[in-house]
Motif scaffolding. Structure first.
Motif, PDB file in Angstrom:
ATOM      1  N   LEU A  73      -3.184  -9.438   0.513  1.00  0.00           N
ATOM      2  CA  LEU A  73      -1.844  -9.994   0.343  1.00  0.00           C
ATOM      3  C   LEU A  73      -0.816  -8.893   0.104  1.00  0.00           C
ATOM      4  N   LEU A  74      -1.157  -7.907  -0.717  1.00  0.00           N
ATOM      5  CA  LEU A  74      -0.223  -6.805  -0.957  1.00  0.00           C
ATOM      6  C   LEU A  74       0.058  -6.044   0.333  1.00  0.00           C
ATOM      7  N   ALA A  75      -0.978  -5.814   1.130  1.00  0.00           N
ATOM      8  CA  ALA A  75      -0.776  -5.138   2.414  1.00  0.00           C
ATOM      9  C   ALA A  75       0.151  -5.959   3.308  1.00  0.00           C
ATOM     10  N   GLU A  76      -0.017  -7.290   3.290  1.00  0.00           N
ATOM     11  CA  GLU A  76       0.838  -8.163   4.104  1.00  0.00           C
ATOM     12  C   GLU A  76       2.285  -8.113   3.631  1.00  0.00           C
ATOM     13  N   LEU A  77       2.508  -8.161   2.326  1.00  0.00           N
ATOM     14  CA  LEU A  77       3.876  -8.159   1.795  1.00  0.00           C
ATOM     15  C   LEU A  77       4.587  -6.846   2.090  1.00  0.00           C
ATOM     16  N   LEU A  78       3.877  -5.739   1.943  1.00  0.00           N
ATOM     17  CA  LEU A  78       4.482  -4.439   2.246  1.00  0.00           C
ATOM     18  C   LEU A  78       4.772  -4.307   3.740  1.00  0.00           C
ATOM     19  N   GLY A  79       3.857  -4.795   4.566  1.00  0.00           N
ATOM     20  CA  GLY A  79       4.089  -4.755   6.005  1.00  0.00           C
ATOM     21  C   GLY A  79       5.256  -5.631   6.411  1.00  0.00           C
ATOM     22  N   ARG A  80       5.378  -6.805   5.781  1.00  0.00           N
ATOM     23  CA  ARG A  80       6.472  -7.721   6.092  1.00  0.00           C
ATOM     24  C   ARG A  80       7.808  -7.089   5.751  1.00  0.00           C
ATOM     25  N   HIS A  81       7.833  -6.272   4.709  1.00  0.00           N
ATOM     26  CA  HIS A  81       9.070  -5.615   4.285  1.00  0.00           C
ATOM     27  C   HIS A  81       9.362  -4.359   5.110  1.00  0.00           C
ATOM     28  N   GLY A  82       8.389  -3.938   5.927  1.00  0.00           N
ATOM     29  CA  GLY A  82       8.570  -2.709   6.695  1.00  0.00           C
ATOM     30  C   GLY A  82       8.379  -1.456   5.862  1.00  0.00           C
ATOM     31  N   THR A  83       7.577  -1.555   4.827  1.00  0.00           N
ATOM     32  CA  THR A  83       7.387  -0.439   3.902  1.00  0.00           C
ATOM     33  C   THR A  83       6.544   0.666   4.541  1.00  0.00           C
ATOM     34  N   ARG A  84       7.056   1.880   4.435  1.00  0.00           N
ATOM     35  CA  ARG A  84       6.301   3.059   4.864  1.00  0.00           C
ATOM     36  C   ARG A  84       5.852   3.890   3.667  1.00  0.00           C
ATOM     37  N   ARG A  85       6.671   3.883   2.586  1.00  0.00           N
ATOM     38  CA  ARG A  85       6.342   4.649   1.378  1.00  0.00           C
ATOM     39  C   ARG A  85       6.451   3.722   0.176  1.00  0.00           C
ATOM     40  N   VAL A  86       5.431   3.715  -0.670  1.00  0.00           N
ATOM     41  CA  VAL A  86       5.418   2.834  -1.832  1.00  0.00           C
ATOM     42  C   VAL A  86       5.177   3.661  -3.095  1.00  0.00           C
ATOM     43  N   GLU A  95      -7.809  -0.311  -5.945  1.00  0.00           N
ATOM     44  CA  GLU A  95      -8.185  -1.291  -4.922  1.00  0.00           C
ATOM     45  C   GLU A  95      -7.018  -2.184  -4.509  1.00  0.00           C
ATOM     46  N   TRP A  96      -5.984  -2.265  -5.329  1.00  0.00           N
ATOM     47  CA  TRP A  96      -4.859  -3.133  -4.987  1.00  0.00           C
ATOM     48  C   TRP A  96      -4.214  -2.722  -3.660  1.00  0.00           C
ATOM     49  N   LEU A  97      -4.104  -1.417  -3.425  1.00  0.00           N
ATOM     50  CA  LEU A  97      -3.430  -0.932  -2.217  1.00  0.00           C
ATOM     51  C   LEU A  97      -4.414  -0.372  -1.196  1.00  0.00           C
ATOM     52  N   ALA A  98      -5.684  -0.705  -1.343  1.00  0.00           N
ATOM     53  CA  ALA A  98      -6.714  -0.138  -0.473  1.00  0.00           C
ATOM     54  C   ALA A  98      -6.529  -0.541   0.982  1.00  0.00           C
ATOM     55  N   GLN A  99      -5.903  -1.695   1.232  1.00  0.00           N
ATOM     56  CA  GLN A  99      -5.748  -2.171   2.604  1.00  0.00           C
ATOM     57  C   GLN A  99      -4.345  -1.949   3.159  1.00  0.00           C
ATOM     58  N   ALA A 100      -3.476  -1.322   2.375  1.00  0.00           N
ATOM     59  CA  ALA A 100      -2.095  -1.113   2.803  1.00  0.00           C
ATOM     60  C   ALA A 100      -1.960   0.201   3.560  1.00  0.00           C
ATOM     61  N   ALA A 101      -1.456   0.150   4.789  1.00  0.00           N
ATOM     62  CA  ALA A 101      -1.272   1.352   5.607  1.00  0.00           C
ATOM     63  C   ALA A 101       0.091   1.970   5.293  1.00  0.00           C
TER      64      ALA A 101
END
Length: 229
Positions: A73-86, A95-101
């Motif tokens: 879900l966190l990866a989806e929310l960041l992707g939806r926002h167009g996030t490149r840097r967090v 593990e919370w951001l393990a799937q976020a590119a």
């Protein structure tokens, strides 16, 4: 504040305390706290629903997920926002951001406001959340970071554990919080209104706030967004 203004204020404080005995301390006169601590009685599930309703009313976007589904879900929310840097506060579970590119920017004392302004999002936990007011409270504990971390980036994703981080009321919250810590109280995205009541968001904080309510007992893979952008 100028020296003259400060001296004037301190002089007024001294005049107000002129008749207080030197040996007297605040604890010598307990303040009665016989007010209602909550408004009504709720089950834990009802408190979670009330928190979600009030957060949504303040224009936060609320999501519900189980612990296993949180990284996706966190990866989806960041992707939806167009996030490149967090921005990532110290103590945030890896593990919370393990799937976020995304590029993760660790918080540090040397990270300036200008550098944070170049970050797209920040992901944090919280100290607790208040159902009756739709408020999330951060106290700079593990996984929360400094106050600056959640005020400068344009997008804040805040994770709340429903099992042990939700209280019904402000009095209950104050009983669990430590006043010596830097407390940040968040009720929706940053917003203000001018004299004509035109609402402007992002004036002194994030324009977008996603709050993720993590249910430990929710079946794996089930997710529900209370509100969608």
């Amino acid at each position: 504040m100028s020296g003259t203004s400060r001296d004037r204020i301190l002089a007024r404080v001294r005049r107000a305390l002129a008749d207080v005995p030197a040996h007297e301390r605040p604890q010598d006169h307990p303040v009665p706290r016989d007010y209602l601590r909550t408004h009504g009685t709720r089950t834990p599930a009802e408190s979670v629903d009330l928190l979600a309703e009030n957060l949504t009313d303040y224009r936060a976007v609320v999501h519900r997920v189980d612990a296993a589904g949180l990284p996706a879900l966190l990866a989806e929310l960041l992707g939806r926002h167009g996030t490149r840097r967090v921005a990532v506060p110290a103590g945030l579970p890896a593990e919370w951001l393990a799937q976020a590119a995304v590029e993760q920017v660790p918080d540090s004392a040397g990270l300036t406001a200008r550098e944070l302004d170049a970050v797209d999002s920040v992901v944090t936990g919280c100290a607790l959340a208040i159902a009756e007011t739709g408020t999330v409270v951060l106290d700079a504990g593990p996984g929360q970071g400094r106050r600056r971390l959640t005020l400068v980036p344009d997008h804040h994703v805040c994770v709340v554990r429903t099992a042990d981080q939700i209280v019904d009321s402000v009095p209950q919250a104050l009983g669990r919080l430590t006043p010596a810590r830097p407390l940040t109280w968040i009720s929706g995205p940053s917003a203000t209104s001018d004299i004509e009541l035109d609402r402007v968001e992002g004036v002194h904080g994030p324009r977008a706030l996603d709050v993720v309510l993590v249910h430990e007992d929710r079946p794996r893979g089930e997710q529900h967004a209370v509100n969608k952008p």
